[in-house]
Design a protein around this motif. Structure first.
Motif, PDB file in Angstrom:
ATOM      1  N   VAL A   2       6.408  17.938 -14.288  1.00 20.12           N
ATOM      2  CA  VAL A   2       5.635  17.635 -13.088  1.00 20.12           C
ATOM      3  C   VAL A   2       5.348  16.141 -13.030  1.00 20.12           C
ATOM      4  O   VAL A   2       4.991  15.524 -14.036  1.00 20.12           O
ATOM      5  N   GLN A   3       5.500  15.587 -11.850  1.00 23.64           N
ATOM      6  CA  GLN A   3       5.162  14.177 -11.630  1.00 23.64           C
ATOM      7  C   GLN A   3       4.320  14.047 -10.381  1.00 23.64           C
ATOM      8  O   GLN A   3       4.556  14.735  -9.385  1.00 23.64           O
ATOM      9  N   LEU A   4       3.350  13.149 -10.437  1.00 28.62           N
ATOM     10  CA  LEU A   4       2.583  12.752  -9.268  1.00 28.62           C
ATOM     11  C   LEU A   4       2.938  11.296  -9.004  1.00 28.62           C
ATOM     12  O   LEU A   4       2.742  10.439  -9.873  1.00 28.62           O
ATOM     13  N   VAL A   5       3.457  11.021  -7.826  1.00 31.00           N
ATOM     14  CA  VAL A   5       3.906   9.672  -7.516  1.00 31.00           C
ATOM     15  C   VAL A   5       3.127   9.136  -6.325  1.00 31.00           C
ATOM     16  O   VAL A   5       3.168   9.713  -5.232  1.00 31.00           O
ATOM     17  N   GLU A   6       2.406   8.055  -6.569  1.00 36.81           N
ATOM     18  CA  GLU A   6       1.602   7.429  -5.518  1.00 36.81           C
ATOM     19  C   GLU A   6       2.397   6.324  -4.830  1.00 36.81           C
ATOM     20  O   GLU A   6       3.287   5.713  -5.423  1.00 36.81           O
ATOM     21  N   SER A   7       2.007   6.041  -3.609  1.00 38.04           N
ATOM     22  CA  SER A   7       2.561   4.916  -2.868  1.00 38.04           C
ATOM     23  C   SER A   7       1.536   4.454  -1.846  1.00 38.04           C
ATOM     24  O   SER A   7       0.585   5.179  -1.547  1.00 38.04           O
ATOM     25  N   GLY A   8       1.742   3.249  -1.334  1.00 32.75           N
ATOM     26  CA  GLY A   8       0.909   2.764  -0.253  1.00 32.75           C
ATOM     27  C   GLY A   8      -0.114   1.711  -0.633  1.00 32.75           C
ATOM     28  O   GLY A   8      -0.818   1.200   0.237  1.00 32.75           O
ATOM     29  N   GLY A   9      -0.212   1.405  -1.897  1.00 34.82           N
ATOM     30  CA  GLY A   9      -1.153   0.368  -2.291  1.00 34.82           C
ATOM     31  C   GLY A   9      -0.674  -1.002  -1.861  1.00 34.82           C
ATOM     32  O   GLY A   9       0.444  -1.168  -1.365  1.00 34.82           O
ATOM     33  N   GLY A  15     -12.073  -5.499   5.612  1.00 37.32           N
ATOM     34  CA  GLY A  15     -12.142  -4.945   6.952  1.00 37.32           C
ATOM     35  C   GLY A  15     -10.866  -4.245   7.389  1.00 37.32           C
ATOM     36  O   GLY A  15     -10.858  -3.549   8.408  1.00 37.32           O
ATOM     37  N   GLY A  16      -9.810  -4.423   6.623  1.00 39.09           N
ATOM     38  CA  GLY A  16      -8.528  -3.816   6.961  1.00 39.09           C
ATOM     39  C   GLY A  16      -8.404  -2.388   6.483  1.00 39.09           C
ATOM     40  O   GLY A  16      -9.370  -1.799   5.969  1.00 39.09           O
ATOM     41  N   SER A  17      -7.201  -1.843   6.640  1.00 39.44           N
ATOM     42  CA  SER A  17      -6.945  -0.443   6.309  1.00 39.44           C
ATOM     43  C   SER A  17      -5.676  -0.310   5.470  1.00 39.44           C
ATOM     44  O   SER A  17      -4.764  -1.130   5.563  1.00 39.44           O
ATOM     45  N   LEU A  18      -5.671   0.734   4.673  1.00 47.27           N
ATOM     46  CA  LEU A  18      -4.488   1.133   3.925  1.00 47.27           C
ATOM     47  C   LEU A  18      -4.440   2.651   3.873  1.00 47.27           C
ATOM     48  O   LEU A  18      -5.490   3.301   3.931  1.00 47.27           O
ATOM     49  N   ARG A  19      -3.240   3.177   3.724  1.00 47.88           N
ATOM     50  CA  ARG A  19      -3.077   4.617   3.555  1.00 47.88           C
ATOM     51  C   ARG A  19      -2.283   4.875   2.285  1.00 47.88           C
ATOM     52  O   ARG A  19      -1.150   4.433   2.147  1.00 47.88           O
ATOM     53  N   LEU A  20      -2.902   5.599   1.381  1.00 46.46           N
ATOM     54  CA  LEU A  20      -2.246   5.981   0.135  1.00 46.46           C
ATOM     55  C   LEU A  20      -1.644   7.374   0.273  1.00 46.46           C
ATOM     56  O   LEU A  20      -2.214   8.237   0.938  1.00 46.46           O
ATOM     57  N   SER A  21      -0.507   7.548  -0.363  1.00 50.09           N
ATOM     58  CA  SER A  21       0.157   8.850  -0.386  1.00 50.09           C
ATOM     59  C   SER A  21       0.449   9.232  -1.827  1.00 50.09           C
ATOM     60  O   SER A  21       0.688   8.368  -2.671  1.00 50.09           O
ATOM     61  N   CYS A  22       0.451  10.524  -2.078  1.00 53.06           N
ATOM     62  CA  CYS A  22       0.795  11.027  -3.404  1.00 53.06           C
ATOM     63  C   CYS A  22       1.557  12.330  -3.228  1.00 53.06           C
ATOM     64  O   CYS A  22       1.086  13.242  -2.542  1.00 53.06           O
ATOM     65  N   TRP A 111      -2.139  13.527 -13.701  1.00 57.27           N
ATOM     66  CA  TRP A 111      -2.446  12.220 -13.130  1.00 57.27           C
ATOM     67  C   TRP A 111      -1.180  11.503 -12.706  1.00 57.27           C
ATOM     68  O   TRP A 111      -0.128  11.643 -13.344  1.00 57.27           O
ATOM     69  N   GLY A 112      -1.290  10.719 -11.642  1.00 56.72           N
ATOM     70  CA  GLY A 112      -0.226   9.801 -11.287  1.00 56.72           C
ATOM     71  C   GLY A 112      -0.328   8.524 -12.097  1.00 56.72           C
ATOM     72  O   GLY A 112      -1.252   8.359 -12.897  1.00 56.72           O
ATOM     73  N   GLN A 113       0.600   7.620 -11.855  1.00 56.84           N
ATOM     74  CA  GLN A 113       0.650   6.390 -12.643  1.00 56.84           C
ATOM     75  C   GLN A 113      -0.275   5.314 -12.092  1.00 56.84           C
ATOM     76  O   GLN A 113      -0.542   4.314 -12.766  1.00 56.84           O
ATOM     77  N   GLY A 114      -0.760   5.514 -10.881  1.00 63.56           N
ATOM     78  CA  GLY A 114      -1.688   4.564 -10.281  1.00 63.56           C
ATOM     79  C   GLY A 114      -1.008   3.589  -9.346  1.00 63.56           C
ATOM     80  O   GLY A 114       0.156   3.226  -9.529  1.00 63.56           O
ATOM     81  N   THR A 115      -1.753   3.167  -8.350  1.00 60.21           N
ATOM     82  CA  THR A 115      -1.272   2.149  -7.402  1.00 60.21           C
ATOM     83  C   THR A 115      -2.399   1.151  -7.163  1.00 60.21           C
ATOM     84  O   THR A 115      -3.555   1.546  -6.986  1.00 60.21           O
ATOM     85  N   GLN A 116      -2.054  -0.113  -7.175  1.00 62.11           N
ATOM     86  CA  GLN A 116      -3.069  -1.166  -7.060  1.00 62.11           C
ATOM     87  C   GLN A 116      -3.458  -1.380  -5.606  1.00 62.11           C
ATOM     88  O   GLN A 116      -2.582  -1.523  -4.731  1.00 62.11           O
ATOM     89  N   VAL A 117      -4.742  -1.435  -5.374  1.00 62.52           N
ATOM     90  CA  VAL A 117      -5.291  -1.824  -4.071  1.00 62.52           C
ATOM     91  C   VAL A 117      -6.144  -3.064  -4.300  1.00 62.52           C
ATOM     92  O   VAL A 117      -7.083  -3.033  -5.110  1.00 62.52           O
ATOM     93  N   THR A 118      -5.804  -4.125  -3.613  1.00 59.99           N
ATOM     94  CA  THR A 118      -6.540  -5.374  -3.734  1.00 59.99           C
ATOM     95  C   THR A 118      -7.044  -5.782  -2.362  1.00 59.99           C
ATOM     96  O   THR A 118      -6.262  -5.909  -1.422  1.00 59.99           O
ATOM     97  N   VAL A 119      -8.364  -5.959  -2.262  1.00 58.95           N
ATOM     98  CA  VAL A 119      -8.991  -6.381  -1.016  1.00 58.95           C
ATOM     99  C   VAL A 119      -9.431  -7.824  -1.166  1.00 58.95           C
ATOM    100  O   VAL A 119     -10.177  -8.152  -2.099  1.00 58.95           O
TER     101      VAL A 119
END
Length: 121
Positions: A2-9, A15-22, A111-119
């Motif tokens: 089983v793998q959980l794969v994140e994307s969207g970081g 004030g902006g927006s992001l959408r994460l997917s897994c 758990w997924g491997q993680g995706t970085q979100v930087t504001v």
């Protein structure tokens, strides 16, 4: 396996927006709760939001009204729409899922491997 794969970081201004997917892949019988956690440098990993298979969701107080979690059971996927992002939202975001590989298996947490979100300011 089983793998959980994140994307969207990524990098976004305050004030902006992001959408994460897994997306969960592999041999999966069923998935119950899916969620998002985050970990900022020097801090403990914390729950951001989680959602049951039936669609009931709960959120950390710090993101209520700004973030929205959703899922598509047909795609074994969970999403996190993040609006009005603040500097304090900067972290590595991790996907999490409780699932069974086979009908007779115990439910396990993945758990997924993680995706970085930087504001940025």
């Amino acid at each position: 396996q089983v793998q959980l794969v994140e994307s969207g970081g990524g990098l976004v201004q305050a004030g902006g927006s992001l959408r994460l997917s897994c997306a969960a892949s592999g041999s999966i019988f069923s998935i119950s709760t899916m969620g998002w956690y985050r970990q900022a440098p020097g801090k403990q990993r914390e729950l951001v939001a989680r959602i049951t298979r039936g669609g009931s969701a709960d959120y950390a107080d710090s993101v209520k009204g700004r973030f929205a979690i959703s899922r598509d059971n047909s795609k074994n996927s969970v999403y996190l729409q993040m609006n009005s992002l603040q500097l304090e939202d900067t972290a590595v975001y991790y996907c999490n899922a409780d699932l069974r590989v086979r009908s007779y298996d115990l439910q396990r947490n993945y758990w997924g491997q993680g995706t970085q979100v930087t504001v940025s300011s």
